[in-house]
Design a protein around this motif. Structure first.
Motif, PDB file in Angstrom:
ATOM      1  N   LYS A  30     -35.265  24.937 -14.961  1.00  0.00           N
ATOM      2  CA  LYS A  30     -36.238  26.084 -14.525  1.00  0.00           C
ATOM      3  C   LYS A  30     -37.705  25.592 -14.615  1.00  0.00           C
ATOM      4  N   MET A  32     -41.968  25.865 -13.241  1.00  0.00           N
ATOM      5  CA  MET A  32     -42.907  26.702 -12.597  1.00  0.00           C
ATOM      6  C   MET A  32     -44.222  26.140 -12.525  1.00  0.00           C
ATOM      7  N   THR A 105     -47.773  31.633  -7.910  1.00  0.00           N
ATOM      8  CA  THR A 105     -46.851  31.337  -8.859  1.00  0.00           C
ATOM      9  C   THR A 105     -45.509  30.902  -8.315  1.00  0.00           C
ATOM     10  N   GLU A 107     -41.692  29.315  -9.099  1.00  0.00           N
ATOM     11  CA  GLU A 107     -40.740  29.268 -10.037  1.00  0.00           C
ATOM     12  C   GLU A 107     -39.244  28.910  -9.349  1.00  0.00           C
TER      13      GLU A 107
END
Length: 338
Positions: A30, A32, A105, A107
């Motif tokens: 994960k 970002m 952003t 992600e």
């Protein structure tokens, strides 16, 4: 000879150990990344949500990736499913307005395949491998929108005569903000239709506006392709034939991204007011896409021609020796609006 054999066995042992080590590394990630881009939130939202623009910003090769919109419920975020090398990855873009533009952003949540696991071990983790790809994608979006879309010019060509034209058309209604995406899909449909039916095209595609902008911020238009002969289609067909006779119009040319279209229209109408010309409401405004997708992907090089029908002024006839008839698309006044 025995030393070479030992070295080969040692290399084989180390290689096997490395592969086993790589295979046992965590597969989930994960990651970002953020970037402030000096473009409005709405422009970013529409650009990234349009899956046909993927090749303009994706950090991956086009044969490695496909993109599916999963959630477009608000203009604050976009959820995608990315299929990268046959692996499904969840992608989320979030947009936050700032004084200069928008913080974007990005992600992603996914699984590392063997190739990415090897790169992660070599480069110090999935964060470095996938993170650098996200940074590259955000930089691509920044470059495309700031450098390509911001570069445009508008020229008022003046009063011209638009030729008589036969065409086929597909009519629809959509939100003004969705015009580019809708018209692109319609144009592909028109091209498929003329190819399938072996119809001869005589010029560039264009749009006829039935209503440029309604009270609820929608546009009613027909995507058209000029053809040699007037086409008759069966009743109820989504594509029909059309025709317009030659007419007098004010012409404006937009060089650049279509997002500046409204500015070009305003300049054309400003020229009409200055020249005391009245719009002919019986006629329909036309836009011709002289240079556009799919042949040219850079928006700074797109060329859109706008024609607004005007009423012909009736005046006392001039002496025959000084009368000059306007030729097709001849510029009767080429002074641009300042």
């Amino acid at each position: 000879m025995r030393i070479l054999k030992y070295l080969f066995l040692l290399f084989l042992l180390l290689s096997t150990a490395f592969v086993v080590f790589v295979a046992t590394q965590p597969g989930d990630y994960k990651i970002m990344r953020k970037k402030e881009i000096n473009i409005s939130k709405d422009v970013l939202y529409h650009f990234i949500s349009d899956t046909t623009s993927l090749n303009d910003w994706s950090p991956w090769e086009k044969d490695e990736i496909s993109l599916v919109n999963k959630n477009l419920s608000s203009t604050d975020s976009i959820a995608h499913t990315i299929i990268l090398n046959e692996e499904k990855t969840s992608s989320l873009f979030h947009f936050q307005k700032t004084k200069k533009g928008t913080i974007v952003t990005w992600e992603v949540n996914g699984k590392l395949d063997l190739k990415l696991k090897i790169l992660s071990v070599i480069k110090g983790g999935a964060t470095n491998v996938v993170g650098s790809e996200l940074e590259k994608g955000l930089a691509n979006i920044d470059h495309y929108l700031v450098n390509e879309i911001a570069n445009y010019t508008i020229k008022i060509n003046g009063l011209v005569t638009k030729n008589t034209t036969n065409y086929i058309q597909q009519e629809t209604t959509c939100a003004v903000a969705d015009f580019q995406k809708t018209s692109k899909a319609m144009l592909q449909n028109m091209v498929s239709f003329v190819t399938k039916n072996d119809i001869k095209i005589t010029g560039l595609p264009f749009v006829i506006y039935k209503t440029k902008k309604t009270s609820d911020n929608k546009t009613v238009f027909a995507m058209c392709v000029p053809v040699e002969e007037e086409i008759l289609t069966t009743e109820g067909s989504e594509i029909s034939g059309g025709h317009f006779d030659s007419f007098l119009a004010v012409k404006a040319t937009l060089n650049g991204d279509y997002s500046h279209n409204e500015k070009a229209w305003k300049e054309a109408r400003k020229y009409m007011n200055k020249s005391k010309l009245s719009e002919n409401l019986i006629g329909k405004p036309i836009e011709i896409y002289k240079v556009s997708l799919p042949k040219e992907r850079k928006p700074s090089k797109w060329v859109t021609e706008i024609y607004i029908p005007v009423q012909q002024k009736i005046s006392a006839p001039k002496p025959e020796s000084t009368e000059v008839a306007p030729s097709s698309e001849s510029n009767l006044n080429t002074n641009p609006v300042q």
